[in-house]
Design an enzyme around this catalytic site. Sequence first.
Site, PDB file in Angstrom:
ATOM      1  N   SER A  23      61.872  59.937  58.955  1.00 52.35           N
ATOM      2  CA  SER A  23      60.881  59.904  57.880  1.00 52.35           C
ATOM      3  C   SER A  23      61.361  60.800  56.749  1.00 52.35           C
ATOM      4  CB  SER A  23      59.514  60.398  58.379  1.00 52.35           C
ATOM      5  OG  SER A  23      59.010  59.543  59.377  1.00 52.35           O
TER       6      SER A  23
ATOM      7  N   SER B  72      48.651  57.786  53.235  1.00 56.66           N
ATOM      8  CA  SER B  72      49.314  57.684  54.535  1.00 56.66           C
ATOM      9  C   SER B  72      50.817  57.510  54.358  1.00 56.66           C
ATOM     10  CB  SER B  72      48.764  56.493  55.320  1.00 56.66           C
ATOM     11  OG  SER B  72      49.175  55.263  54.718  1.00 56.66           O
ATOM     12  N   LYS B  73      51.532  57.629  55.453  1.00 58.50           N
ATOM     13  CA  LYS B  73      52.985  57.423  55.434  1.00 58.50           C
ATOM     14  C   LYS B  73      53.310  56.000  54.968  1.00 58.50           C
ATOM     15  CE  LYS B  73      57.118  57.560  58.341  1.00 58.50           C
ATOM     16  NZ  LYS B  73      57.547  56.193  58.075  1.00 58.50           N
ATOM     17  N   ARG B  74      52.477  55.068  55.348  1.00 61.58           N
ATOM     18  CA  ARG B  74      52.702  53.677  54.965  1.00 61.58           C
ATOM     19  C   ARG B  74      52.690  53.505  53.443  1.00 61.58           C
ATOM     20  NH1 ARG B  74      48.809  49.967  58.120  1.00 61.58           N
ATOM     21  NH2 ARG B  74      50.040  50.897  59.815  1.00 61.58           N
TER      22      ARG B  74
ATOM     23  N   ASP C 126      56.072  54.719  52.242  1.00 60.99           N
ATOM     24  CA  ASP C 126      57.119  53.744  52.552  1.00 60.99           C
ATOM     25  C   ASP C 126      57.055  52.549  51.605  1.00 60.99           C
ATOM     26  OD1 ASP C 126      57.933  55.356  54.639  1.00 60.99           O
ATOM     27  OD2 ASP C 126      56.857  54.222  56.175  1.00 60.99           O
TER      28      ASP C 126
END
Length: 506
Positions: free
Chosen positions: A289, A264-266, A269
């Site tokens: 992003s 995921s994007k998380r 990050d």
Amino acid sequence: MSKNVRVRFAPSPTGPLHIGGVRTALFNYLFAKKHNGEFVLRIEDTDQNRYVDGAENYIVEALNWCGIPFDEGPGKNEKFGPYRQSERKHLYRKYADELVSNGKAYYAFDTADQLDAHRKDHEAQGKTFIYNWHNREKGRLVNSLVLSEEETKAKLESGEDYVIRFKSPQDQTLQLKDIVRGDITIDTNVLDDKVLFKSDGMPTYHLANIVDDHLMEISHVIRGEEWLPSLALHQLLYNAFEWEAPQFAHLPLILKPTGKGKLSKRDGDKLGFPVFPLQWEDPQTQSISRGYKEDGYFPEAVVNFLAFLGWNPGTEQELFSLKELVNAFDINKVNKAGARFDPDKTKWFNHHYMQEQLDLDLANTFKANRTELSEIDTNYVALVIGLVKERATFINDFWDLSHYFFMSPEVYDEKASKKAIKEDTFEILQTVINIVTSTREFTVQNLQSKIKGWITDNGIGFGKVMMPLRLALVGALQGPDVFEIMFMIGKNETVKRIDALIKHFN
């Protein structure tokens, strides 16, 4: 293959394209090119509430940047167009009505509140509410299977909200085939009656997907594992229409670098890597992003590492050009198990592709990102890059690796200074200045011959000379060959830097 290969990538324009979506597009592209087929882009925008401005353009730009452009799609070779589902909605009603008239689907007038009440009633009994054969004709649900023709017609004519549901068969065993998963057996009694058409005049994904794939003559549906639970419904829809179904292949999930679950994007990050091909600015929140392009990855590296997320050529080779990937790709070698994402491996690929770039091309990009270099000759910058790029993974690494080629050290690394500066250092460096000054042909070979010859002739330890000399030139004990640095910055600058170090510490 006897049938013409036509594959499609069908993303929804609800935001930036996840790297998992790019992997799906890539596998479709490779399969199409392997079999001289067509790679189709279709925009599945039936859910207008989730539509995001700019997302479609982002998808197209991402595919182009990766070097896997579509052959057919919005604005390009539109022989089966239009390619946006929102522009095809006039088609779907006809097919939904056909299913109703053939007894394969039915009108359902249940309100959201009524369905919610049924769910809560089932939960209270420890059960799960499923709208299908076991309750659709029992009278508690409101649909055309229990209403008379007159009652159904009256509800439709009055404008009452409704959906069209697929009538899943009862007591059947469905035998499915998937290129990646193999044979799959499904008991149709466990399937719910999915909504195919909504009262707002838009189809659901399931109906639009099947109709479009049929009308666009798609031969193979290669998509993510998340669509595997829909395979039974989609096969049943093909059966209901009496159409030949395409062959299906469901790709494995791309997993988190650590722990369980889908990437995921998380995760990006948290661990400092992008999960989108290009930078994305959310039109509502203006949040940014990160993208692989803006983070300094080469598209060839992104394509190469994505190809290995779920596929293996069966050899030791890891580095493939796009053409080599097309030749080697075999859909039968796609794995069932999820593929774990490795951020370090992506950097490894990028480092390799960095070495293959032309120094002059890298120099132009490097200069464009550093105002300090605007007046520096590009050819000189390219020569510098040739000396340092072996230690670089990204173009952004070049400044830290090479800044001393463009400006004198302003500070000297403290730890390196303690190691390099001894009592006789200044006397030694003064002699080096004399040798440099007297060297007429200022070449790497001449400098190396004269300075190393002097060191050897006088029995001096190489470290006593080379360490403080490097410190004077670089400001730290790092960088390529000392004589290469001296040659690049020139005689006057070399003398100036050695003299500056002597004055600084003496």
